[in-house]
Design a protein around this motif. Structure first.
Motif, short mmCIF file in Angstrom:
data_model
loop_
_atom_site.label_atom_id
_atom_site.label_comp_id
_atom_site.label_asym_id
_atom_site.label_seq_id
_atom_site.Cartn_x
_atom_site.Cartn_y
_atom_site.Cartn_z
N PRO A 15 5.43 -2.98 -42.59
CA PRO A 15 4.31 -3.72 -41.99
C PRO A 15 4.30 -3.61 -40.47
N PHE A 16 5.44 -3.20 -39.87
CA PHE A 16 5.49 -3.04 -38.42
C PHE A 16 4.84 -1.73 -37.98
N TYR A 17 4.63 -0.81 -38.92
CA TYR A 17 3.99 0.47 -38.62
C TYR A 17 2.82 0.63 -39.57
N LYS A 18 1.76 -0.15 -39.33
CA LYS A 18 0.61 -0.14 -40.25
C LYS A 18 -0.04 1.25 -40.26
N GLY A 19 -0.25 1.77 -41.47
CA GLY A 19 -0.89 3.08 -41.62
C GLY A 19 0.09 4.24 -41.56
N TYR A 20 1.31 3.99 -41.13
CA TYR A 20 2.32 5.05 -41.06
C TYR A 20 3.07 5.13 -42.38
N LYS A 21 3.61 6.31 -42.65
CA LYS A 21 4.40 6.50 -43.83
C LYS A 21 5.49 7.52 -43.51
N SER A 22 6.65 7.29 -44.05
CA SER A 22 7.73 8.26 -43.86
C SER A 22 8.25 8.72 -45.20
N ILE A 23 8.55 10.00 -45.31
CA ILE A 23 9.07 10.55 -46.56
C ILE A 23 10.41 11.22 -46.27
N MET A 24 11.38 10.96 -47.13
CA MET A 24 12.66 11.64 -47.02
C MET A 24 12.82 12.48 -48.28
N VAL A 25 12.99 13.80 -48.11
CA VAL A 25 13.12 14.70 -49.27
C VAL A 25 14.50 15.34 -49.26
N TYR A 26 15.25 15.14 -50.31
CA TYR A 26 16.57 15.76 -50.43
C TYR A 26 16.40 17.18 -50.94
N GLY A 27 17.02 18.15 -50.23
CA GLY A 27 16.92 19.54 -50.65
C GLY A 27 18.16 19.99 -51.39
N LYS A 28 19.30 19.49 -50.97
CA LYS A 28 20.56 19.96 -51.53
C LYS A 28 21.61 18.86 -51.37
N ILE A 29 22.33 18.58 -52.43
CA ILE A 29 23.48 17.67 -52.35
C ILE A 29 24.63 18.37 -53.06
N THR A 30 25.72 18.59 -52.34
CA THR A 30 26.87 19.30 -52.92
C THR A 30 28.13 18.46 -52.78
#
Lengths: 237, 379
Positions: free
Chosen positions: A200-215
């Protein structure tokens, strides 16, 4: 009767804490390396992407290196328990930072990027259950943790989070994390590949975290020292 | 139809594309030669101070001066087994009031050899950057002096051999790091440090003890007096850090720094430092001088307030910095704005004002105030 009730409650919370540890293990092995991408999406649709390499060990050690974009390339953060340092190539030496300070700007802060196990930072204070989900209320173990309270919805089938709602100590909603796209990364690591965040502090913003590799990989404790913070890139080889 | 419209609106409002969820595995491939750096262009529009003794001495007739500084920095690492070759090269073209100057500098060029998990050795030209201070580093005994007005700038190192032992532990002592350094000087090598043949041996012991960074430093030079140093840094609270440095030349000067970093609930970062040098200039010594070296007074108090993402503008910050000479109470005040664009271009625009009595350090500067634009493109 009261004693029996108290015993039953503490036993169920004990198993809830075990459940939280299981969630942690499913999200990431005790010692591992991973690559993830962060995308900050602004209200006008413009985007900024960050690429991170991370190495984690036990419940209290993590080091991250920015590989992209060029303006952040070579920046590294080290977390050793409650200690957190930032290394900027130009500055040439690590400086201590606060967990709430934003390293990249946008919805994510250091603590989201440098997250250790949930069970290292939180205790389960209550648990609810439906046919497909658990709902856990988590309380921060101390005031060094960025969010005082979390409400975590856990998928019963994969024992991984579906949603985490983060609150401040004044019960103010800070952000909501949604976990999506469950996939297999390595033997025993089946987890959501995507974490979406809104605040709610960043109205209209969105962040995505995508994992590509976990070893899963074992690292020496010396990897998580100030001497190594400028040499994290060597670990990728 | 209404449902389809609603779905379309939902899709449009999030601006998320399938690409955002994909992961390009090629982007994480490693290379044996990696490089990065920047191209930087700076421009200063300066108003001159007719009351400055330097203004009179140089027989200036203009009231303004234009300065431009351009720099290309190239940083690289070449990986070969347990060896690394690390370099940072800088090419600059400065133009001050119509007079041009080219400067090429090797900031760093050294090899790093990891002998084992705990032992490593660096040989070549290297910047050490010792100390925990942000604006000043009295304990950086083997570094060139840094410019407190640009503490985050890269700068040139010295030619040396540096052996490092690094070991982690469980318990109150979490990490120990020992650095042993040999640094020769001649009239051609490391001459900024000592302009004759000499040998320096230095030792730095770093401990992470009870969540506190601490360093103990000893420096021996066969031609000059020995020096020792101590530094510390600790987070008293997650948003409150304190740090300090102390340096002493045996039978000579001593210098120290005390500082703090505090992050408020509104995300304002306050960095404050007090710096003292026993051999610095007093008000009586500054007053008659036409010009003094920058920041050469006995004591300073520097405060910087910076706010990230003001007015909800992401990737931006505003700042105010006051650099106070405590001897003659003159100031350098700066108010600035930074913004990093998505194409790796970062700008820093500031207005800077020197104030103080005519005979004070900042009051007698030839430039009374200036606007400063720095544009840096990273690659």
């Amino acid at each position: 009767m009261k004693i029996l009730l108290a015993l039953v409650t503490s036993a169920s919370l004990l198993s809830a804490n075990t459940l939280l540890e299981k969630v942690d293990r499913n999200l990431q092995p005790v010692s591992s390396e991973s690559y993830k991408k962060l995308v900050n999406i602004e209200p006008d649709g413009s985007k900024k992407e960050f690429l991170l390499y991370q190495v984690k060990k036990d419940k209290d050690k993590m080091v991250s290196l920015f590989l992209e974009p060029e303006s952040e390339k070579g920046r590294a953060t080290l977390r050793l328990g409650d200690n957190m340092w930032l290394y900027i190539p130009n500055v040439g030496k690590p400086i201590r930072i606060a967990s709430m300070q934003s390293v990249v700007g946008g919805v994510f802060n250091n603590s989201d990027i440098m997250r250790l196990d949930f069970s290292a930072e939180y205790t389960v204070t209550s648990q609810k259950e439906s046919s497909s989900e658990y709902s856990l209320t988590l309380k921060a173990k101390n005031d060094t943790v960025a969010y005082d309270k979390l409400i975590m919805t856990v998928d019963k089938k994969s024992i991984t989070p579906k949603k985490v709602v983060c609150y401040s100590s004044t019960n103010m909603l800070i952000k909501t994390l949604r976990y999506k796209d469950v996939k297999k990364f390595a033997t025993g690591i089946v987890r959501p590949a995507v974490v979406e965040t809104v605040s709610p502090f960043y109205k209209g913003y969105k962040s995505i975290m995508v994992y590509g590799k976990i070893t899963p990989k074992n690292f020496a404790n010396e990897v998580f020292t100030l001497d190594n913070i400028s040499k994290v890139g060597t670990l990728r080889r | 139809m209404r449902r389809a419209l609603l779905l379309l609106m939902c899709l449009c409002s999030t601006y998320v594309s399938a690409d955002d969820y994909s992961f390009d595995m090629e982007s994480i491939e490693t290379k044996s030669f990696e490089y990065s750096g920047y191209l930087r262009s700076e421009y200063k529009y300066q108003n001159l101070n007719p009351d400055s003794p330097l203004y009179t001495l140089l027989n200036k007739s203009d009231n303004t001066q234009h300065t431009s500084l351009n720099e290309a920095l190239f940083r690289f690492t070449h990986y070969k087994d347990d060896f690394k070759l690390i370099g940072a090269l800088s090419a600059r073209y400065n133009n001050i009031d119509g007079v041009g100057e080219d400067i090429f500098t090797i900031y760093q060029l050294y090899t790093n050899h990891k002998l084992s998990l705990n032992h490593s050795i660096d040989v070549g030209k290297k910047t050490l950057k010792w100390g925990t201070g942000y604006f000043f580093n009295p304990a950086a005994l083997l570094d060139r002096p840094k410019d407190p007005t640009q503490p985050e700038n890269a700068y040139e190192g010295y030619v040396m051999a540096n052996y490092t032992y690094n070991k982690s532990f469980e318990g109150d002592l979490k990490n120990l790091k020992l650095d042993l350094i040999y640094m020769p000087t001649t009239s051609k090598i490391n001459d900024d440090f000592f302009n004759e043949r000499s040998s320096t041996l230095a030792m730095k012991l770093y401990l992470l003890y009870l969540d506190t960074d601490m360093e103990f430093i000893y420096l021996y030079n066969d031609r000059t007096k020995d020096k020792l140093g101590f530094t510390f840094s600790k987070n008293l609270l997650p948003h409150f850090e304190v740090h300090g440095e102390y340096a002493k030349e045996l039978d000579g000067y001593h210098s120290y720094l005390l500082g703090l970093k505090y992050v408020t609930e509104t995300d304002v970062t306050i960095t404050s430092e007090y710096y003292y040098n026993s051999e610095g200039l007093t008000e009586e010594q500054i007053s008659p001088a036409v010009k003094i070296d920058p920041f050469s007074a006995k004591s300073y108090f520097v405060n910087k307030f910076s706010k990230k993402e003001p007015f909800d503008i992401v990737y931006s910050s505003i700042y105010f910095r006051d650099m106070l000479n405590l001897e003659d109470h003159s100031h350098l005040d700066t108010v600035g704005f930074t913004y990093t664009f998505k194409n790796n271009l970062a700008i820093d625009f500031s207005y800077n004002l020197n104030t103080g009595k005519n005979e004070s350090e900042f009051g007698k500067k030839m430039v009374s105030d200036f606007a400063w634009l720095k544009a840096t493109w990273y690659y």
